[in-house]
Design a protein around this motif. Sequence first.
Motif, PDB file in Angstrom:
ATOM      1  N   ILE A 125       0.890  -1.160   0.000  1.00 37.64           N
ATOM      2  CA  ILE A 125       0.000   0.000   0.000  1.00 37.64           C
ATOM      3  C   ILE A 125       0.926   1.206   0.000  1.00 37.64           C
ATOM      4  CG2 ILE A 125      -1.788   1.289   1.205  1.00 37.64           C
ATOM      5  CD1 ILE A 125      -2.786  -1.333   0.103  1.00 37.64           C
ATOM      6  N   HIS A 126       1.012   1.860  -1.138  1.00 36.31           N
ATOM      7  CA  HIS A 126       2.010   2.901  -1.361  1.00 36.31           C
ATOM      8  C   HIS A 126       1.318   4.268  -1.377  1.00 36.31           C
ATOM      9  CE1 HIS A 126       5.960   4.218  -2.940  1.00 36.31           C
ATOM     10  NE2 HIS A 126       5.255   5.128  -3.582  1.00 36.31           N
ATOM     11  N   ILE A 127       1.789   5.208  -0.536  1.00 34.67           N
ATOM     12  CA  ILE A 127       1.138   6.516  -0.412  1.00 34.67           C
ATOM     13  C   ILE A 127       2.182   7.621  -0.564  1.00 34.67           C
ATOM     14  CG2 ILE A 127      -0.330   7.992   1.012  1.00 34.67           C
ATOM     15  CD1 ILE A 127      -1.220   5.496   2.510  1.00 34.67           C
ATOM     16  N   PRO A 128       2.269   8.226  -1.749  1.00 36.23           N
ATOM     17  CA  PRO A 128       3.217   9.334  -1.946  1.00 36.23           C
ATOM     18  C   PRO A 128       2.539  10.705  -1.822  1.00 36.23           C
ATOM     19  CG  PRO A 128       2.535   8.481  -4.071  1.00 36.23           C
ATOM     20  CD  PRO A 128       1.748   7.724  -3.018  1.00 36.23           C
ATOM     21  N   LEU A 129       3.280  11.653  -1.289  1.00 37.38           N
ATOM     22  CA  LEU A 129       2.877  13.065  -1.283  1.00 37.38           C
ATOM     23  C   LEU A 129       3.842  13.777  -2.215  1.00 37.38           C
ATOM     24  CD1 LEU A 129       1.077  15.319  -0.110  1.00 37.38           C
ATOM     25  CD2 LEU A 129       2.798  15.607   1.691  1.00 37.38           C
ATOM     26  N   LEU A 130       3.297  14.338  -3.314  1.00 39.15           N
ATOM     27  CA  LEU A 130       4.142  14.810  -4.406  1.00 39.15           C
ATOM     28  C   LEU A 130       3.897  16.284  -4.718  1.00 39.15           C
ATOM     29  CD1 LEU A 130       3.477  11.771  -6.762  1.00 39.15           C
ATOM     30  CD2 LEU A 130       5.502  12.116  -5.327  1.00 39.15           C
ATOM     31  N   LEU A 131       4.947  16.942  -5.157  1.00 43.10           N
ATOM     32  CA  LEU A 131       4.860  18.307  -5.665  1.00 43.10           C
ATOM     33  C   LEU A 131       5.053  18.249  -7.181  1.00 43.10           C
ATOM     34  CD1 LEU A 131       4.627  21.327  -4.828  1.00 43.10           C
ATOM     35  CD2 LEU A 131       7.128  21.393  -4.854  1.00 43.10           C
ATOM     36  N   LYS A 132       4.071  18.748  -7.905  1.00 38.18           N
ATOM     37  CA  LYS A 132       4.096  18.721  -9.371  1.00 38.18           C
ATOM     38  C   LYS A 132       4.362  20.124  -9.893  1.00 38.18           C
ATOM     39  CE  LYS A 132       1.008  17.838 -13.315  1.00 38.18           C
ATOM     40  NZ  LYS A 132      -0.389  17.513 -13.693  1.00 38.18           N
ATOM     41  N   LEU A 133       5.425  20.282 -10.676  1.00 40.20           N
ATOM     42  CA  LEU A 133       5.810  21.573 -11.249  1.00 40.20           C
ATOM     43  C   LEU A 133       5.650  21.495 -12.763  1.00 40.20           C
ATOM     44  CD1 LEU A 133       9.065  22.201  -9.169  1.00 40.20           C
ATOM     45  CD2 LEU A 133       6.736  22.969  -8.647  1.00 40.20           C
ATOM     46  N   SER A 134       4.725  22.275 -13.307  1.00 37.68           N
ATOM     47  CA  SER A 134       4.384  22.191 -14.726  1.00 37.68           C
ATOM     48  C   SER A 134       4.884  23.402 -15.491  1.00 37.68           C
ATOM     49  CB  SER A 134       2.863  22.090 -14.892  1.00 37.68           C
ATOM     50  OG  SER A 134       2.324  21.023 -14.161  1.00 37.68           O
ATOM     51  N   THR A 135       5.023  23.229 -16.796  1.00 31.42           N
ATOM     52  CA  THR A 135       5.309  24.351 -17.686  1.00 31.42           C
ATOM     53  C   THR A 135       3.977  24.997 -18.076  1.00 31.42           C
ATOM     54  OG1 THR A 135       5.141  23.052 -19.716  1.00 31.42           O
ATOM     55  CG2 THR A 135       7.277  23.096 -18.603  1.00 31.42           C
ATOM     56  N   LYS A 136       4.045  26.020 -18.888  1.00 29.48           N
ATOM     57  CA  LYS A 136       2.841  26.616 -19.450  1.00 29.48           C
ATOM     58  C   LYS A 136       2.201  25.636 -20.430  1.00 29.48           C
ATOM     59  CE  LYS A 136       1.212  30.678 -22.005  1.00 29.48           C
ATOM     60  NZ  LYS A 136       1.598  31.945 -22.678  1.00 29.48           N
ATOM     61  N   ARG A 137       0.879  25.571 -20.430  1.00 30.27           N
ATOM     62  CA  ARG A 137       0.178  24.692 -21.353  1.00 30.27           C
ATOM     63  C   ARG A 137       0.408  25.148 -22.798  1.00 30.27           C
ATOM     64  NH1 ARG A 137      -6.262  22.927 -21.270  1.00 30.27           N
ATOM     65  NH2 ARG A 137      -6.361  22.242 -23.453  1.00 30.27           N
ATOM     66  N   ILE A 138       0.774  24.181 -23.663  1.00 26.68           N
ATOM     67  CA  ILE A 138       0.991  24.452 -25.084  1.00 26.68           C
ATOM     68  C   ILE A 138      -0.059  23.670 -25.860  1.00 26.68           C
ATOM     69  CG2 ILE A 138       2.633  24.359 -26.985  1.00 26.68           C
ATOM     70  CD1 ILE A 138       4.865  24.171 -24.852  1.00 26.68           C
ATOM     71  N   ASN A 139      -1.007  24.371 -26.450  1.00 24.77           N
ATOM     72  CA  ASN A 139      -2.121  23.708 -27.140  1.00 24.77           C
ATOM     73  C   ASN A 139      -2.769  22.695 -26.187  1.00 24.77           C
ATOM     74  OD1 ASN A 139      -1.716  25.273 -29.396  1.00 24.77           O
ATOM     75  ND2 ASN A 139      -0.501  23.728 -30.469  1.00 24.77           N
ATOM     76  N   ASN A 140      -2.652  21.412 -26.477  1.00 24.44           N
ATOM     77  CA  ASN A 140      -3.320  20.400 -25.666  1.00 24.44           C
ATOM     78  C   ASN A 140      -2.358  19.474 -24.928  1.00 24.44           C
ATOM     79  OD1 ASN A 140      -6.116  21.039 -26.055  1.00 24.44           O
ATOM     80  ND2 ASN A 140      -5.921  20.299 -28.158  1.00 24.44           N
ATOM     81  N   PHE A 141      -1.195  19.997 -24.562  1.00 20.20           N
ATOM     82  CA  PHE A 141      -0.309  19.207 -23.719  1.00 20.20           C
ATOM     83  C   PHE A 141       0.500  20.127 -22.806  1.00 20.20           C
ATOM     84  CE2 PHE A 141       2.434  20.179 -27.281  1.00 20.20           C
ATOM     85  CZ  PHE A 141       3.691  20.311 -26.722  1.00 20.20           C
ATOM     86  N   LYS A 142       0.962  19.542 -21.699  1.00 17.88           N
ATOM     87  CA  LYS A 142       1.720  20.320 -20.713  1.00 17.88           C
ATOM     88  C   LYS A 142       2.713  19.405 -19.990  1.00 17.88           C
ATOM     89  CE  LYS A 142      -0.434  22.013 -17.062  1.00 17.88           C
ATOM     90  NZ  LYS A 142      -1.261  22.919 -16.199  1.00 17.88           N
ATOM     91  N   PHE A 144       5.657  18.241 -17.270  1.00 13.76           N
ATOM     92  CA  PHE A 144       5.876  18.546 -15.848  1.00 13.76           C
ATOM     93  C   PHE A 144       6.949  17.640 -15.275  1.00 13.76           C
ATOM     94  CE2 PHE A 144       2.594  15.259 -15.914  1.00 13.76           C
ATOM     95  CZ  PHE A 144       3.043  14.369 -14.956  1.00 13.76           C
ATOM     96  N   ILE A 145       7.492  18.068 -14.139  1.00 14.23           N
ATOM     97  CA  ILE A 145       8.327  17.208 -13.304  1.00 14.23           C
ATOM     98  C   ILE A 145       7.627  17.051 -11.969  1.00 14.23           C
ATOM     99  CG2 ILE A 145      10.503  17.802 -14.438  1.00 14.23           C
ATOM    100  CD1 ILE A 145      11.100  19.683 -12.101  1.00 14.23           C
ATOM    101  N   VAL A 146       7.930  15.968 -11.269  1.00 13.78           N
ATOM    102  CA  VAL A 146       7.246  15.688 -10.012  1.00 13.78           C
ATOM    103  C   VAL A 146       8.235  15.041  -9.049  1.00 13.78           C
ATOM    104  CG1 VAL A 146       6.462  13.408 -10.783  1.00 13.78           C
ATOM    105  CG2 VAL A 146       5.166  14.634  -9.011  1.00 13.78           C
ATOM    106  N   GLY A 147       8.074  15.345  -7.771  1.00 16.76           N
ATOM    107  CA  GLY A 147       8.947  14.756  -6.764  1.00 16.76           C
ATOM    108  C   GLY A 147       8.309  14.838  -5.394  1.00 16.76           C
ATOM    109  N   GLY A 148       8.803  14.031  -4.482  1.00 20.14           N
ATOM    110  CA  GLY A 148       8.243  14.065  -3.138  1.00 20.14           C
ATOM    111  C   GLY A 148       8.715  12.894  -2.301  1.00 20.14           C
ATOM    112  N   ILE A 149       7.984  12.632  -1.226  1.00 15.09           N
ATOM    113  CA  ILE A 149       8.288  11.526  -0.323  1.00 15.09           C
ATOM    114  C   ILE A 149       7.092  10.594  -0.266  1.00 15.09           C
ATOM    115  CG2 ILE A 149       9.926  12.859   1.053  1.00 15.09           C
ATOM    116  CD1 ILE A 149       7.701  13.214   3.149  1.00 15.09           C
ATOM    117  N   SER A 150       7.341   9.376   0.180  1.00 10.87           N
ATOM    118  CA  SER A 150       6.248   8.412   0.250  1.00 10.87           C
ATOM    119  C   SER A 150       6.500   7.410   1.361  1.00 10.87           C
ATOM    120  CB  SER A 150       6.091   7.685  -1.088  1.00 10.87           C
ATOM    121  OG  SER A 150       7.298   7.036  -1.443  1.00 10.87           O
TER     122      SER A 150
END
Length: 237
Positions: A125-142, A144-150
């Motif tokens: 049973i895996h429970i991560p708490l993550l911070l997601k850092l995204s770029t500006k949306r370009i048309n219909n895709f965006k 991102f990088i993500v990191g955190g602890i679990s």
Amino acid sequence: MKNLLTIVITLFVFQTSSAQLFSKERIKNNENVDKARLSYGYFLGFNSYNFNFDYYEDKKDIQVETTTGFSVGLVGNLRINDYVDVRLEPGLFITSRNLIYDESYFAGLEYTDADLIREVKSTYIHIPLLLKLSTKRINNFKPFIVGGISTALNLSSNQDNPDDNSAGEFRMKKNNMYYEIGFGIDFYLFFFKFTPSVRGIFALNEEIVPDEDPNSPWTGNISSMKTRGLFINLTFQ
């Protein structure tokens, strides 16, 4: 299997990204999907768990034979702004690993072929708490990088089993902590948002439960055993 999935996702991302970047089509799907303060979804995925060993003595490394496991879980997303989100992704992760020992570990001892292999089955049973850092949306895709602890609870743990490797039981701890880092791309489709992502995990705590015999051929030479793994998730929101 893992390499094939990675290639398929890469080709899909490249094809879609190229089409949107160089096409005159500028219609945006689901323009308001990211504006909700709270949003939810689910993910399906594949995992590959491995071990990183440190040893007391310079002997041949214990070989880890990995398999492709299955993952399923939920996603809770808290929007901070257009570029930052906090995510909680509890899930069920099923995997299996085989540890293969060299004969040198049993020098001077009687052993069978079965003693050279230990199967380690795990259901987390895996429970991560993550911070997601995204770029500006370009048309219909965006991207991102993500990191955190679990944290993870190993439901298959035999930590409290009085039997050890002398009785065929390779014991692992029940509770584990990790740090995670990865990347992905949000694709805004007509009815929902589809997100393929790749994430690496690295254990922070010692996971092995040593055998009662300090000179055990299975655990006596291991100074540290920590999980490292790769997740490939397909998220739907």
